[in-house]
Design a protein around this motif. Structure first.
Motif, short mmCIF file in Angstrom:
data_model
loop_
_atom_site.label_atom_id
_atom_site.label_comp_id
_atom_site.label_asym_id
_atom_site.label_seq_id
_atom_site.Cartn_x
_atom_site.Cartn_y
_atom_site.Cartn_z
N GLU A 1 0.83 -1.20 0.00
CA GLU A 1 0.00 0.00 0.00
C GLU A 1 0.87 1.26 0.00
OE1 GLU A 1 -3.69 2.06 2.52
OE2 GLU A 1 -2.68 0.26 3.28
N GLY A 2 0.57 2.15 -0.92
CA GLY A 2 1.28 3.43 -0.99
C GLY A 2 2.52 3.42 -1.86
N GLU A 3 3.08 2.24 -2.16
CA GLU A 3 4.28 2.17 -3.00
C GLU A 3 3.86 2.01 -4.47
OE1 GLU A 3 7.02 -0.82 -1.83
OE2 GLU A 3 7.28 -0.03 0.20
N ARG A 4 4.48 2.78 -5.32
CA ARG A 4 4.12 2.80 -6.74
C ARG A 4 5.17 2.11 -7.59
NH1 ARG A 4 0.97 6.91 -10.19
NH2 ARG A 4 1.78 6.60 -12.30
N ARG A 5 4.71 1.27 -8.53
CA ARG A 5 5.57 0.65 -9.52
C ARG A 5 5.26 1.27 -10.86
NH1 ARG A 5 5.01 -5.91 -8.54
NH2 ARG A 5 5.46 -5.94 -6.28
N GLU A 6 6.27 1.85 -11.49
CA GLU A 6 6.05 2.48 -12.78
C GLU A 6 5.99 1.41 -13.87
OE1 GLU A 6 5.25 5.41 -12.90
OE2 GLU A 6 6.10 6.40 -11.15
N LEU A 7 5.03 1.55 -14.78
CA LEU A 7 4.93 0.65 -15.92
C LEU A 7 5.26 1.39 -17.22
CD1 LEU A 7 1.63 -1.31 -15.11
CD2 LEU A 7 4.00 -2.07 -14.79
N GLY B 1 6.51 4.92 -17.65
CA GLY B 1 6.94 6.19 -17.08
C GLY B 1 6.01 6.61 -15.96
N ASN B 2 5.63 7.88 -15.99
CA ASN B 2 4.70 8.39 -14.99
C ASN B 2 3.25 8.30 -15.45
OD1 ASN B 2 4.25 9.70 -12.43
ND2 ASN B 2 3.69 11.55 -13.58
N LEU B 3 3.06 7.80 -16.67
CA LEU B 3 1.71 7.76 -17.23
C LEU B 3 0.87 6.62 -16.66
CD1 LEU B 3 2.40 8.52 -20.99
CD2 LEU B 3 1.52 10.08 -19.23
N VAL C 1 -13.00 -0.36 -1.56
CA VAL C 1 -12.72 -0.94 -2.87
C VAL C 1 -11.21 -0.96 -3.10
CG1 VAL C 1 -12.98 -0.61 -5.36
CG2 VAL C 1 -14.92 -0.20 -3.83
N VAL C 2 -10.73 -2.08 -3.62
CA VAL C 2 -9.30 -2.22 -3.91
C VAL C 2 -9.01 -1.61 -5.28
CG1 VAL C 2 -7.42 -3.85 -4.31
CG2 VAL C 2 -9.13 -4.32 -2.54
N ASP C 3 -8.19 -0.57 -5.31
CA ASP C 3 -7.73 0.06 -6.54
C ASP C 3 -6.23 -0.15 -6.67
OD1 ASP C 3 -10.26 1.03 -7.19
OD2 ASP C 3 -9.96 2.93 -6.14
N PHE C 4 -5.76 -0.30 -7.90
CA PHE C 4 -4.32 -0.54 -8.06
C PHE C 4 -3.75 -0.09 -9.39
CE2 PHE C 4 -6.56 -4.19 -9.65
CZ PHE C 4 -5.87 -4.55 -10.80
N ILE C 5 -4.58 0.37 -10.32
CA ILE C 5 -4.09 0.85 -11.61
C ILE C 5 -3.99 2.36 -11.54
CG2 ILE C 5 -4.43 0.89 -14.10
CD1 ILE C 5 -6.24 -1.57 -13.78
N ALA C 6 -2.75 2.88 -11.50
CA ALA C 6 -2.53 4.32 -11.31
C ALA C 6 -2.34 5.00 -12.67
CB ALA C 6 -1.31 4.55 -10.44
N TYR C 7 -3.19 5.98 -12.93
CA TYR C 7 -3.12 6.74 -14.17
C TYR C 7 -2.45 8.09 -13.89
CZ TYR C 7 -6.60 3.28 -15.54
OH TYR C 7 -7.28 2.11 -15.79
N ALA C 8 -1.16 8.17 -14.27
CA ALA C 8 -0.37 9.37 -13.99
C ALA C 8 -0.55 9.75 -12.51
CB ALA C 8 -0.77 10.51 -14.92
#
Length: 202
Positions: A49-55, A57-59, A135-142
């Protein structure tokens, strides 16, 4: 209002074509629900939770978030209300499916039903409790928002519904004739012209 029947809707609700369309709707909704829940299970097991993995770039990235609100974290703290809204959506789609006569509408409603059920399951069974689950969210858009598979299905369904409405295709498979669409457009133009003239005279 004149109509054509591009999708050849059948009157009896038990007709083979309508059964096939209902199977399409149910299959799509089931596939969305399963994919949504499996992807959320993977996210819970693989992401912190809270840690981001880039796929890309930042997009586009992966970031585990527990959302008690709606999309874009709207209505946070109103989980009960959102649970009721999701339940109402499911009921409306199920009732509308009785009139299904269009394959495109079957796809749209299947995506909408699957997406609504995917997030509704979270609200019903996840912490902190029944009908208040996050709700579990995990796809980060920018840096805009974080969503999930159910959200994608709902957005695609909404786009399809807008397109079908613009084309004059109804849920029962009938379609507004070109003459009707042209008449409506002419009426809108006439109204706009009259309004403009009135404003100028005023």
């Amino acid at each position: 209002m004149p109509t054509t029947t591009d999708d050849q809707p059948d009157a009896p609700s038990t007709s083979p074509r309508r059964r096939a369309l209902l199977i399409t709707l149910v299959s799509i909704s089931g596939a969305v629900l399963v994919l949504d829940q499996l992807s959320k299970a993977w996210a819970l097991a693989s992401l912190v939770e809270g840690e981001r993995r880039e796929l890309v770039g930042n997009l586009l990235g992966l970031q585990l978030v527990f959302n008690s609100g709606a999309a874009l974290s709207i209505a946070t703290g109103m989980t009960w209300v959102l649970t009721i809204v999701a339940t109402v959506v499911v009921v409306i789609v199920v009732r509308a499916s009785r009139r299904i006569g269009s394959r495109a509408w079957a796809v749209a409603l299947g995506l909408l039903l699957g997406g609504a059920l995917g997030n509704l399951v979270d609200r019903l069974v996840r912490d902190p409790g029944f009908a208040q689950g996050e709700v579990v969210d995990f796809i980060a858009y920018a840096d805009w928002f974080v969503g999930n598979v159910a959200d994608i299905a709902i957005v695609v369904a909404a786009v399809l519904v807008v397109i079908l409405a613009a084309l004059g295709i109804h849920i029962d498979g009938t379609r507004d004739s070109r003459e009707t669409l042209d008449a409506d457009a002419d009426a809108d133009d006439e109204t706009a012209t009259t309004t403009s003239t009135t404003e100028q005279n005023a």
